[in-house]
Design a protein around this motif. Structure first.
Motif, short mmCIF file in Angstrom:
data_model
loop_
_atom_site.label_atom_id
_atom_site.label_comp_id
_atom_site.label_asym_id
_atom_site.label_seq_id
_atom_site.Cartn_x
_atom_site.Cartn_y
_atom_site.Cartn_z
N PHE A 1 0.85 -1.19 0.00
CA PHE A 1 0.00 0.00 0.00
C PHE A 1 0.88 1.24 0.00
N GLY A 2 0.57 2.18 -0.87
CA GLY A 2 1.33 3.43 -0.93
C GLY A 2 0.69 4.49 -0.05
N THR A 3 1.52 5.24 0.66
CA THR A 3 1.03 6.43 1.35
C THR A 3 1.02 7.58 0.33
N GLY A 4 0.75 8.80 0.80
CA GLY A 4 0.74 9.95 -0.12
C GLY A 4 -0.26 9.74 -1.23
N TYR A 5 0.17 9.98 -2.47
CA TYR A 5 -0.73 9.81 -3.61
C TYR A 5 -0.48 8.48 -4.33
N GLY A 6 0.14 7.54 -3.64
CA GLY A 6 0.23 6.21 -4.19
C GLY A 6 1.64 5.79 -4.56
N LEU A 7 1.78 4.51 -4.81
CA LEU A 7 3.08 3.90 -5.12
C LEU A 7 3.66 4.50 -6.40
N ASP A 8 4.97 4.72 -6.38
CA ASP A 8 5.66 5.20 -7.57
C ASP A 8 5.80 4.06 -8.59
N ASP A 9 5.95 4.46 -9.86
CA ASP A 9 6.12 3.46 -10.92
C ASP A 9 7.31 2.55 -10.67
N ALA A 10 8.31 3.06 -9.97
CA ALA A 10 9.48 2.22 -9.67
C ALA A 10 9.05 0.98 -8.89
N VAL A 11 7.97 1.09 -8.13
CA VAL A 11 7.45 -0.07 -7.41
C VAL A 11 6.51 -0.87 -8.31
N THR A 12 5.51 -0.19 -8.89
CA THR A 12 4.49 -0.93 -9.63
C THR A 12 5.07 -1.65 -10.85
#
Lengths: 191, 191
Positions: free
Chosen positions: B139-150
């Motif tokens: 789960f990403g905090t802020g406005y969500g997971l960065d593309d580096a993760v996804t």
């Protein structure tokens, strides 16, 4: 859509079982408003009999609706538009009846299993098939709704359960899960 | 039971789309720990690369596990026992592989629909039928997971949807709903 929610700060129980008025939690305002909006509700009542508590909620709402927060975070503003500040459950009843023209049906939630509780599937069915009724699910802060509330409601909803006996969810988590069970996208929920 | 969760504070995006490290939110610690415990998980990773942030989480945990909070609120202590503090997702991987002996499968979440995402029913089925794998939902905090993760994960989970297009849930709400969809009591979820 005949569903609303109400977050009750009085009368609820504390950890010793005494009836208390709880403090307002900022995260409850936002998280439940966002969940209500996501699940298509039109009204999220915050029930707080103490005037200074309602003033606090008004200040939070003003910051995000008109103040510096309105430009910074548009979705927060959109969610908070659903919030209605009221003194007690009677006021929820009267507001719902007046604005919707429907008969309010109050549904209490509890982490403990209680007799005669209704299942999620059954409540979902009633919401979808009884347009004459406006269902309002009540969530207790602190250690849960006092008997003065649960003994007066129309329906009790079954506790949220996972695969364990441990079910001490925060009210933010419980309310979100319950709204998902009652209004989550059907395709998402099908096995 | 082959399911864990991880709350990512870096790399995530801010509202402008930039990659940032977010602050730790106290309510995220407790709400996700309680949800993890309710849904029978054994591990809740808090991923925070900054040492002072991990120290903050340790202080919160110590208060409720050994300090004055331990006596006052036993369920908070029980829930926090699931928390693992780590620097990055690689550390999650290594810890999961070492402790469970299974192959970690990372599943990213997003509020936006992405191609090739897996349904809740399908992920639930895999968790229940693939004992060789340990699934970890990110789960990403802020406005969500960065593309580096996804772009590096094994699977993408479909967004949580209600009956509307609006789905800006807090991470606390989203994580709770997702755990319920993956591990909620089956009888409760049946129509």
């Amino acid at each position: 859509m005949g569903l609303a929610i109400a977050l009750i700060h009085f009368p609820v129980r504390n950890r010793l079982g005494r009836v208390v008025n709880t403090a307002i939690t900022n995260f409850d305002i936002h998280d439940l408003a966002r969940a209500a909006r996501t699940y298509g509700l039109e009204r999220y009542y915050i029930v707080a009999p103490v005037a200074s508590q309602r003033d606090f909620v008004r200040r939070v709402m003003a910051h995000w609706s008109e103040g510096p927060g309105a430009e910074m975070n548009i979705t927060r503003k959109e969610a908070l538009q659903l919030v209605r500040l009221v003194r007690d459950i009677n006021e929820v009843h009267d507001n719902l009846a007046e604005e919707t023209g429907r008969t309010p049906i109050f549904v209490a939630t509890s982490a403990r299993p209680l007799p005669n509780s209704i299942s999620y599937a059954e409540l979902r069915r009633r919401i979808e098939t009884q347009p004459q009724n406006e269902f309002c699910v009540l969530f207790g802060t602190g250690y849960g709704l006092d008997d003065a509330v649960t003994s007066e409601v129309d329906l009790m909803l079954a506790p949220v359960r996972g695969p364990t006996d441990w079910n001490h969810l925060s009210v933010r988590s419980a309310a979100s899960v319950i709204l998902d069970r009652l209004r989550g996208n059907r395709d998402d929920l099908q096995p």
